[in-house]
Motif scaffolding. Structure first.
Motif, short mmCIF file in Angstrom:
data_model
loop_
_atom_site.label_atom_id
_atom_site.label_comp_id
_atom_site.label_asym_id
_atom_site.label_seq_id
_atom_site.Cartn_x
_atom_site.Cartn_y
_atom_site.Cartn_z
N PHE A 84 60.00 41.47 117.17
CA PHE A 84 59.42 42.13 118.10
C PHE A 84 60.34 43.15 118.90
O PHE A 84 59.84 44.21 119.07
CB PHE A 84 58.90 41.19 119.29
N PHE A 85 61.53 42.67 119.15
CA PHE A 85 62.61 43.39 119.66
C PHE A 85 63.05 44.53 118.81
O PHE A 85 63.50 45.75 119.23
CB PHE A 85 63.60 42.74 120.39
N PHE A 86 63.07 44.35 117.55
CA PHE A 86 63.44 45.59 116.44
C PHE A 86 62.24 46.56 116.64
O PHE A 86 62.57 47.73 116.42
CB PHE A 86 63.61 45.07 115.20
N ASN A 95 60.94 55.31 113.81
CA ASN A 95 61.49 54.73 112.61
C ASN A 95 60.34 53.94 111.90
O ASN A 95 60.24 52.71 111.90
CB ASN A 95 62.81 53.73 112.64
N ILE A 96 59.47 54.72 111.04
CA ILE A 96 58.45 54.11 110.68
C ILE A 96 58.50 52.85 109.71
O ILE A 96 57.78 51.72 109.98
CB ILE A 96 57.74 55.14 109.48
N TYR A 97 59.50 52.85 108.84
CA TYR A 97 59.82 51.45 108.05
C TYR A 97 60.16 50.38 108.73
O TYR A 97 59.52 49.26 108.61
CB TYR A 97 60.59 51.60 106.80
N VAL A 98 61.01 50.61 109.94
CA VAL A 98 61.27 49.75 110.78
C VAL A 98 60.05 49.13 111.64
O VAL A 98 59.86 48.02 111.87
CB VAL A 98 62.45 50.21 111.80
N ASN A 99 59.51 49.86 112.07
CA ASN A 99 58.15 49.72 112.88
C ASN A 99 57.17 48.76 112.06
O ASN A 99 56.77 47.64 112.73
CB ASN A 99 57.70 50.71 113.60
N SER A 140 67.04 45.76 110.78
CA SER A 140 68.17 45.83 111.91
C SER A 140 68.92 47.20 111.33
O SER A 140 69.75 47.95 112.20
CB SER A 140 69.07 44.65 111.82
N LEU A 141 69.16 47.29 110.06
CA LEU A 141 70.12 48.38 109.60
C LEU A 141 69.14 49.63 109.41
O LEU A 141 69.83 50.67 109.18
CB LEU A 141 70.32 48.23 108.05
N SER A 155 73.41 46.10 119.77
CA SER A 155 72.06 45.53 120.10
C SER A 155 71.49 44.74 119.00
O SER A 155 71.16 43.67 119.21
CB SER A 155 71.11 46.90 119.97
N PRO A 156 71.61 44.87 117.54
CA PRO A 156 71.31 44.13 116.54
C PRO A 156 71.80 42.82 116.58
O PRO A 156 71.38 41.52 116.13
CB PRO A 156 71.40 44.61 115.25
#
Length: 254
Positions: A84-86, A95-99, A140-141, A155-156
């Motif tokens: 959730f926090f990422f 950040n499409i792939y992160v989301n 996270s990366l 943050s991570p």
């Protein structure tokens, strides 16, 4: 590619426990796959240094999620809140792939958590915990944290502080006892809290609150001025040391 290999590794290990050296080699290969595709730490000028810290981070988080899977609902709680926090931090930067990966992992783990809540009907095992840890590390990366200052790069670390804390805490106590840090023991923080008198549900509640506060602080240090971000980071560090010292006083019999 990497998560598929990790899943197979975990599945084999669940069926018949593998030597930690074999697991480490396969994990190293999978971490290298991420680096090859640009999912890595990129803050140093040297690619070798970037590779070293990227692999170290991926292995730490992957095994951190695995190592806290010692109690019903614990790993899944941490994965849900971390995802959730990422997503929250990655959303403004698009950040499409992160989301998408964050939401996918959150949704899948939440569905799993319904049946993993104590008393659990299903269990994660190494196949689930290693794979989820690998995905979390890769998420996270991919996010951006340091638009204002370099402290945002922590943050991570805050979002994933619970598995990272238990990994360091357990390895420290195993080495202190003269045993291999790669062999199992009951030095985990959750088992110590359980031995102290907390129920599984009480521990999950406290871990949930801790993860939420840490995740919120992780978001704060990405938007606040550097001096306040440093204060938040310092306070959390001191609280972590205090908690680790208090936990060390609780002895758990093997």
């Amino acid at each position: 590619m990497g998560s598929f290999i990790i899943f197979i590794l975990g599945l084999i290990d669940d069926i018949k426990p593998l030597d930690y050296k074999i697991k480490f080699i396969v994990q190293l290969v999978c971490a290298s796959v991420l680096f090859q595709y640009g999912i890595a730490i990129k803050i140093f000028d040297s690619q070798i240094i970037n590779y070293f810290f990227s692999v170290l981070w991926i292995l730490a988080i992957m095994n951190g999620i695995n190592i806290i899977d010692v109690m019903d609902g614990l790993s899944s709680t941490v994965i849900i809140l971390s995802s959730f926090f990422f997503f929250l931090i990655g959303l403004p930067q698009e950040n499409i792939y992160v989301n998408f990966a964050s939401l996918a992992l959150l949704g899948a783990t939440f569905a799993f958590f319904i049946f993993n809540f104590p008393p659990a009907k299903i269990f994660m095992g190494d196949a689930g915990s290693l794979t989820s840890g690998f995905i979390l590390a890769s998420i996270s990366l991919g996010a951006q944290y340091s638009q204002k200052h370099l402290i945002g790069l922590f943050s991570p670390v805050l979002i994933l502080a619970v598995p990272f804390f238990d990994l360091v805490f357990v390895m420290f106590h195993r080495i202190r006892k003269g045993t291999s840090p790669f062999l199992g023991s009951k030095d985990h923080f959750a088992l110590r809290l359980q031995h102290f008198g907390f129920t599984k549900k009480n521990i999950l509640l406290r871990v949930s609150i801790t993860c939420f506060v840490l995740g919120f602080c992780a978001w704060l240090i990405t938007i606040l001025p550097a001096k306040w971000a440093f204060v938040i980071l310092g306070c959390i560090g001191l609280l972590g040391i205090y908690f680790a010292t208090w936990l060390s006083l609780i002895e758990v019999r093997e």
